[in-house]
Design an enzyme around this catalytic site. Structure first.
Site, PDB file in Angstrom:
ATOM      1  N   SER A 145      62.241  90.365  41.569  1.00  0.00           N
ATOM      2  CA  SER A 145      63.664  90.155  41.807  1.00  0.00           C
ATOM      3  C   SER A 145      63.933  88.654  41.948  1.00  0.00           C
ATOM      4  CB  SER A 145      64.112  90.941  43.039  1.00  0.00           C
ATOM      5  OG  SER A 145      65.508  91.042  43.087  1.00  0.00           O
ATOM      6  N   HIS A 162      64.453  98.828  39.414  1.00  0.00           N
ATOM      7  CA  HIS A 162      64.243  97.506  40.017  1.00  0.00           C
ATOM      8  C   HIS A 162      62.911  97.508  40.770  1.00  0.00           C
ATOM      9  CE1 HIS A 162      65.767  93.574  40.959  1.00  0.00           C
ATOM     10  NE2 HIS A 162      65.580  93.741  42.248  1.00  0.00           N
ATOM     11  N   ASP A 220      66.835  99.361  35.345  1.00  0.00           N
ATOM     12  CA  ASP A 220      67.177  98.511  36.481  1.00  0.00           C
ATOM     13  C   ASP A 220      68.684  98.263  36.518  1.00  0.00           C
ATOM     14  OD1 ASP A 220      67.436  96.534  38.415  1.00  0.00           O
ATOM     15  OD2 ASP A 220      65.647  95.453  37.766  1.00  0.00           O
TER      16      ASP A 220
END
Length: 677
Positions: free
Chosen positions: A494, A613, A581
């Protein structure tokens, strides 16, 4: 500094003679399914539920508390890892939440733990059977155990309306239609809706006191401040407010009367170093059990003598390790406790608080427990960034190493604003340390817990001072003689993936390689495609990276986007992405893969069609880490496990993308919110 470093080596017992004694541990010990995990006692203490593999995925099982674990029955047959589960207050149901292949559109399911199996497991019911809806649970009733209060964004994707939901029938009744940017609903001990939170387009949040149908503003914070209601006092007249509003830097605990708006301070960190951490309340007496604060480690301040005595008794049984009350009966007479540490495989015990009987239940990773003597200690460290700001971090040196001139992986956490790294067992850290790498985990500015100034210090500093906080960590390790300056890699998920790309693009001489896991490469397309229900946080996002509606904002975003500095990337890069995601879309990975490919740069690409994600399926995780350790070994020379199970090898082959065939398809833009002015 050198004295501190050598003391560190002595403390964790490192000597060069040990170097050959540390075996290469199978990656399955770190990333395969645990044998048993997530244990919870039923409200009456007669049953224990837990998750265990069923059909290759961790599913819910149940057994009588006194039965052996091999007598347990499976309750679910999910093909997707669950996002959490819990018992209803009367023990009639177990409720769980899951999405569809990582898209984060959550549904809530219910299963009767006493029901007989129909086809291997009892039938589960989807009690929010709506597509492309992210259900949220706001309240689990104790007064009516058949009742939940949930938020559903089925009317407007950007905003959640409030519904009552009957577990037994799935009957839903709309309680509040959200046409005015409400972002939260708070209920008191009597389960009465008392306060609503509302966020405007500038990111200002208001608390609204509900009296009948009347909503009265009672408290307000700016986009750069934080406040939340932690719980209510004994007679429901006041709520516990955690806030860093105004002149406060570190958040503190207050009591607020919603009718008079009067606020009184209860507590802040006695050491003055970190934000208020946690408030634990006794649901029967409605009194505080403890407060907690997390700096290098978590410290507890006990307000209840009985709880404190039990905690100290358990600490005495497990010296050198941490103890948590993981689950309890309604009356707090019986508990499941977890025992853990940075270099210890965790264990679960049953604890009778009246008799102080302590009975071992399970070790989630029993095979890892057998070899935990080869795990490495995680040690808090700190260093100064480019502007002199002190950066807290954790350093893990590989067991068996002399801690000098070793290859390093800088592991950067996600977020970035709010989350942080913590001390304790971390599977990725231990895996990398076992492969021979020192691991640095920096809590860079924007990380949570260290005060408002520290957290807001990351605003508009993506790729700049935030990146310096990481780069200067590398310099620190080199100066201490720990890092081989030619063998430093950067890795993260991320925001950590972004920092990886930024590190290779903006400081190309610092790192030898990078592993980007679901990281954004282009801040313009990132903001264009965030989920619709993040609309309330748009001002917050603009404050972090820049406002694309202004020329200054565009300039900052252009400069901070690694995609536009791809010419400078000259080191090998591994990119990992989930196709579903919703936060960092596949387009973020595709864009930079294409740009690197077209420039003749070295890039490897792993894409999972059944993940979002971050990877949650063990076979995908195992395949991703198999490729990661091979990649790192080839560039910075650590060890790697060449063999892998057949299903992992097959999955890795399926996920490995031929970069010559990657094309760019823009991600769908977030849908505009339909909010009444």
């Amino acid at each position: 500094m050198k004295k501190i470093f050598y003391a560190l080596l002595l403390m964790i017992g490192i000597n060069t003679a040990q170097a050959q004694e540390v075996p290469l541990l199978d990656r399955g010990l770190f990333f395969g399914n645990p044998e048993i995990s997530g244990g919870q006692l039923s409200p009456d203490g007669k049953w224990i539920s837990f998750t265990k593999e069923y059909g290759g995925i961790m599913n819910i099982w149940v057994k009588k508390i006194d039965d052996p674990f091999d007598k347990a029955r499976p309750l679910t047959d999910s093909k997707r890892p669950l996002n959490g589960y819990f018992w209803s207050e009367d023990g009639k149901y177990i409720l769980y939440v899951k999405d569809n292949n990582g898209d984060e559109n959550m549904n809530i399911f219910a299963v009767d733990p006493m029901a007989k199996a129909t086809s291997g497991v009892p039938a589960s019911r989807n009690i929010t059977p709506l597509k492309e809806v992210a259900a949220q649970i706001y309240m689990v009733s104790r007064k009516d155990p058949d009742l939940l209060m949930v938020g559903l964004n089925n009317r407007d994707k950007a905003w959640h309306d409030l519904y009552s939901l009957k577990i037994s029938t799935g009957e839903m009744k709309k309680i509040y239609e959200n046409t005015d940017r409400v972002t939260g609903y708070d209920f008191d001990w009597d389960e009465k809706l008392r306060v609503l939170s509302k966020t405007d387009d500038k990111g200002t949040t208001q608390f609204l006191y509900k009296d009948g149908d009347k909503l009265t503003p009672i408290y307000e914070t700016l986009v750069t401040e934080n406040a939340y209601i932690s719980n209510w006092n004994e007679d429901n007249s006041k709520f516990y407010l955690v806030t860093n509003k105004g002149d406060l830097d570190k958040s503190a605990l207050f009591l607020m009367d919603p009718k008079t708006k009067q606020i009184s301070k209860v507590e802040a960190d006695p050491k003055g170093k970190v934000d208020f951490g946690g408030l634990s309340m006794d649901r029967n007496t409605r009194k505080i059990i403890y407060t907690s604060y997390t700096g290098d480690k978590t410290e507890y301040y006990w307000k209840d003598k009985t709880w404190e005595d039990n905690y100290k008794f358990l600490q005495g049984k497990f010296p050198g390790r941490e103890v948590n009350f993981a689950s309890s009966t309604k009356d707090y007479s019986k508990f499941l406790i977890s025992v853990w540490g940075d270099k210890y495989a965790s264990e679960a015990y049953f604890f009778d608080a009246k008799t102080r009987q302590l009975v071992f239940q399970y070790t989630p990773r029993a095979e890892l427990k057998k070899v935990e003597k080869y795990l490495a200690a995680m040690t808090p460290v700190s260093y100064k960034s480019s502007d002199g700001l002190e950066i807290p971090a954790y350093l893990t040196l590989p067991a068996g190493s002399n801690g000098k001139n070793v290859a390093v992986v800088v592991l950067v956490h996600g977020g970035p604003k709010g989350p942080r790294d913590y001390w304790g067992y971390n599977s990725t850290v231990q895996f990398l340390a076992n492969r021979g790498y020192a691991v640095l985990q920096p809590n860079f500015r924007a990380s949570g817990g260290y005060g408002k100034k520290f957290q807001n210090g990351g605003d508009l500093q993506w790729g700049k001072l935030m990146q310096d906080d990481i780069t200067w960590g590398v310099k620190y390790l080199i100066d201490q003689g720990i890092a081989d300056k030619n063998k430093v890699a950067i890795m993260g998920g991320s925001y950590g993936g972004y920092a990886t790309l930024a590190g290779l693009a903006f400081t190309p001489d610092v790192y030898a390689a990078g592993v980007d896991i679901v990281g954004p490469s282009n801040l313009f397309t990132l903001l264009d495609s965030v989920p619709a229900y993040w609309e309330s946080g748009r001002a917050f996002l603009y404050g972090m990276v820049g406002d694309p509606r202004t020329e200054e904002g565009k300039k900052r975003m252009q400069e901070a986007s690694p995609l536009f500095s791809v010419d400078k990337i000259n080191k090998p890069l591994l990119i990992v992405q989930g196709a579903n995601d919703p936060r960092v879309k596949q387009a973020e990975a595709d864009q930079i893969v294409i740009a690197l490919r077209d420039k003749g740069k070295k890039v490897n690409y792993i894409l999972a069609d059944d993940e979002g994600h971050g990877f949650r399926k063990p076979v995908n995780n195992m395949a991703m880490y198999a490729e990661t350790e091979k990649f790192l070994s080839e560039v910075i020379g650590g060890r790697y496990q060449k063999d892998m199970p057949e299903n992992v090898a097959k999955r890795l082959k399926e996920m490995t993308v031929d970069i010559t065939k990657v094309t760019y398809k823009p991600a769908e833009k977030a849908k505009a919110a339909k909010v009444t002015p």
